[in-house]
Write a protein that holds these residues in place. Structure first.
Motif, PDB file in Angstrom:
ATOM      1  N   ARG A  27      19.466  37.210  65.552  1.00  0.00           N
ATOM      2  CA  ARG A  27      18.025  36.999  65.395  1.00  0.00           C
ATOM      3  C   ARG A  27      17.297  37.554  66.629  1.00  0.00           C
ATOM      4  O   ARG A  27      17.595  37.184  67.751  1.00  0.00           O
ATOM      5  N   VAL A  82      18.003  39.554  61.645  1.00  0.00           N
ATOM      6  CA  VAL A  82      16.656  39.070  61.343  1.00  0.00           C
ATOM      7  C   VAL A  82      15.742  39.427  62.518  1.00  0.00           C
ATOM      8  O   VAL A  82      16.054  39.108  63.668  1.00  0.00           O
ATOM      9  N   ASP A 139      12.208  38.613  63.941  1.00  0.00           N
ATOM     10  CA  ASP A 139      11.120  37.640  63.828  1.00  0.00           C
ATOM     11  C   ASP A 139       9.866  38.179  64.513  1.00  0.00           C
ATOM     12  O   ASP A 139       9.829  38.345  65.728  1.00  0.00           O
ATOM     13  N   SER A 173       6.754  36.739  64.283  1.00  0.00           N
ATOM     14  CA  SER A 173       5.697  35.724  64.243  1.00  0.00           C
ATOM     15  C   SER A 173       4.867  35.675  65.517  1.00  0.00           C
ATOM     16  O   SER A 173       3.741  35.170  65.513  1.00  0.00           O
ATOM     17  N   SER A 231      16.236  42.023  57.839  1.00  0.00           N
ATOM     18  CA  SER A 231      15.049  41.416  57.229  1.00  0.00           C
ATOM     19  C   SER A 231      14.025  41.163  58.333  1.00  0.00           C
ATOM     20  O   SER A 231      14.371  40.686  59.405  1.00  0.00           O
ATOM     21  N   ILE A 232      12.782  41.549  58.021  1.00  0.00           N
ATOM     22  CA  ILE A 232      11.681  41.370  58.985  1.00  0.00           C
ATOM     23  C   ILE A 232      10.830  40.202  58.508  1.00  0.00           C
ATOM     24  O   ILE A 232      10.315  40.214  57.385  1.00  0.00           O
ATOM     25  N   THR A 233      10.673  39.193  59.346  1.00  0.00           N
ATOM     26  CA  THR A 233       9.981  37.977  58.938  1.00  0.00           C
ATOM     27  C   THR A 233       8.845  37.634  59.906  1.00  0.00           C
ATOM     28  O   THR A 233       8.785  38.145  61.030  1.00  0.00           O
ATOM     29  N   GLY A 234       7.983  36.729  59.458  1.00  0.00           N
ATOM     30  CA  GLY A 234       6.970  36.154  60.340  1.00  0.00           C
ATOM     31  C   GLY A 234       5.750  36.993  60.598  1.00  0.00           C
ATOM     32  O   GLY A 234       4.907  36.635  61.430  1.00  0.00           O
ATOM     33  N   THR A 266       1.476  42.511  57.892  1.00  0.00           N
ATOM     34  CA  THR A 266       2.202  42.662  56.627  1.00  0.00           C
ATOM     35  C   THR A 266       1.567  43.738  55.764  1.00  0.00           C
ATOM     36  O   THR A 266       2.266  44.570  55.168  1.00  0.00           O
TER      37      THR A 266
END
Length: 488
Positions: free
Chosen positions: A404, A433, A435, A437, A465-468, A474
């Protein structure tokens, strides 16, 4: 302005301020006419028309607009090669360009000028105002020097006694009386050039109506428009700061364009805000309304046409003393104190010094401001580029080994360039991952960097996976990801 009309004290201040400015405008307008290669009447009439018209249509009350040295330098080659008629058409076209730029909202760009550039602009302005007086202090009769000192002394002492009458006006009157009574020989306004004897009239131009004419004048008109707007908007911002008031910069832009068109129609050389005279009006004389601007133009015409013989006797030493005091009052002395320099970030000082140096070397405030903004932008980009951090942690999520990465900071072309180097592609587990955010995606360069990271992991047989991401990031990522081309 209605308050000034109802108050005899304020109205008197505005009227006298306009008179002082008019006296200071005369030698300046004549000098700028000589620089441009035109008759002194061209500069004087331009100053009258622009001062009067901008008083009604401008967006910054108490600011003085007239013929300026910056515009004179721009148009001099055009006058030399093609004559006065081409200049008049170029002035009118410059006004049209300024109106178009005003409608496009160019005035809003003023918010992007950093404070350090503004301080550099002010300090460079003070240096230019002072250096412009040196020709009147070199190779002149020795009596000029005590007259200048006396004028400065009057302006230092006078405000401590009374502020009813502007100190510069008192200095000009007393120095002139002293010279006339003693009959001493020193340079006067009359030595600068002949004053007009008639009122301005509509000017009929004689130029071919052809594309060749437009090709000749358009570059000069565009340069006039840009230089004039830069100096005018910077001056308006400076007056805003001095008076703690706000002005309508878009209206000022449109007003400058209309004033230049009117100037051209009456055979004027065009111009923009005059920083030195504005400082006389606002800082030295305390004017705050459009009345002073309007009367500066009216008094200018009365003085040069109706009282030309009297005005011609004003010693240049008196006006030099006024401008020296203006330069001293304009300079931001706090910005160069050692205590201030120690506290100020080095990049801010570099931007301020760069602005001053470029303005002084080029004698062009607009070029200095542009260079200052560029230096400030580069310094900001370098600083922000080092504020992005990437932290890696190895965890197990849903029974799967996961790497992460937490990205923190603002991501744009400067800060995202080395983003791809901060991931361990070969040693990371099969699941990664990222993050986002605590970060924000600002441009396509960052999306391309994220594409490059994803592609490198895929070549290692790993999933990313790109999150936050926030909503704006986005949306940009969804629109551009995978569509930027290149070898990732």
């Amino acid at each position: 302005m209605s308050t000034a009309l109802r108050s005899p004290r304020i109205l008197t201040r505005e009227v006298l301020a306009g008179l002082v400015v008019a006296m200071a405008l005369i030698p300046e307008a004549i000098s700028f006419s000589i620089i441009a290669g035109v008759d002194p009447r061209v500069g004087l009439f331009s100053s009258f028309v622009m001062a009067v018209s901008i008083a009604f249509i401008g967006g910054r009350p108490a600011m003085i607009t007239a013929a300026t040295g910056a515009i004179a330098l721009v148009v001099a080659p055009l006058v030399r090669d093609h004559g006065l008629d081409y200049l008049i058409v170029a002035v009118i076209l410059a006004g049209v360009f300024q109106i178009v730029l005003g409608l496009l909202g160019v005035a809003k760009l003023m918010r992007f000028i950093p404070r350090s550039v503004m301080v550099g602009f002010v300090n460079a302005l003070a240096i230019l105002i002072f250096s412009a007086q040196l020709p009147n202090l070199i190779g002149v009769p020795w009596l000029v020097y005590p007259l200048v000192v006396a004028g400065i002394a009057i302006m230092v002492v006078m405000p401590r006694l009374t502020r009813v009458v502007p100190a510069p006006l008192v200095a000009i009157v007393l120095i002139t009386l002293a010279v006339v009574v003693t009959a001493i020989r020193v340079p006067t306004v009359g030595d600068e050039g002949a004053l007009p004897k008639s009122l301005p009239q509509l000017f009929i131009v004689h130029v071919p109506i052809a594309w060749e004419t437009l090709a000749i004048i358009a570059p000069f008109s565009l340069a006039m428009a840009l230089v004039g707007l830069m100096e005018s908007l910077m001056t308006a911002k400076l007056v805003d700061d001095i008076t703690d008031t706000r002005s309508n910069k878009t209206r000022e832009t449109l007003g400058q364009g209309a004033a230049n068109i009117l100037s051209g129609l009456f055979g004027g050389m065009g111009g923009c805000a005059m920083i030195g005279q504005t400082m006389i009006n606002v800082k030295a004389s305390g004017a705050r309304t459009r009345i002073s601007t309007f009367l500066a133009g009216v008094f200018l015409l009365i003085l040069v046409v109706g009282l030309g013989d009297v005005v011609a006797t004003i010693p240049m030493a008196a006006l030099v003393a006024v401008m020296i005091m203006v330069s001293v009052g304009t300079f931001d002395w706090h910005s160069v104190r050692w205590s201030t320099l120690k506290r100020m970030p080095r990049s801010e000082t570099i931007v301020m010094v760069a602005t001053v140096i470029v303005v002084v070397l080029t004698n062009n405030l607009a070029i200095g401001v542009v260079v200052g903004v560029v230096v400030a932008t580069v310094a900001f980009a370098r600083r922000v580029a080092h504020l992005v951090t990437v932290e890696r942690t190895l965890t197990t999520e849903d029974g799967v080994a996961t790497a992460r990465y937490a990205v923190n900071g603002e991501l744009f072309f400067a800060s995202s360039n080395d983003l791809t180097t901060q991931f361990d592609y070969a040693d990371d587990p099969a699941r990664v991952v990222i993050d986002m955010s605590e970060s924000h995606v600002w441009d396509a360069s960052t999306v391309a960097a994220l594409d490059g990271i994803t592609d490198k992991y895929e070549r290692h047989g790993k999933t990313v996976s790109i999150t936050g991401m926030n909503l704006a990031s986005t949306a940009m990522h969804a629109r551009l990801a995978g569509n930027l081309g290149g070898d990732h």
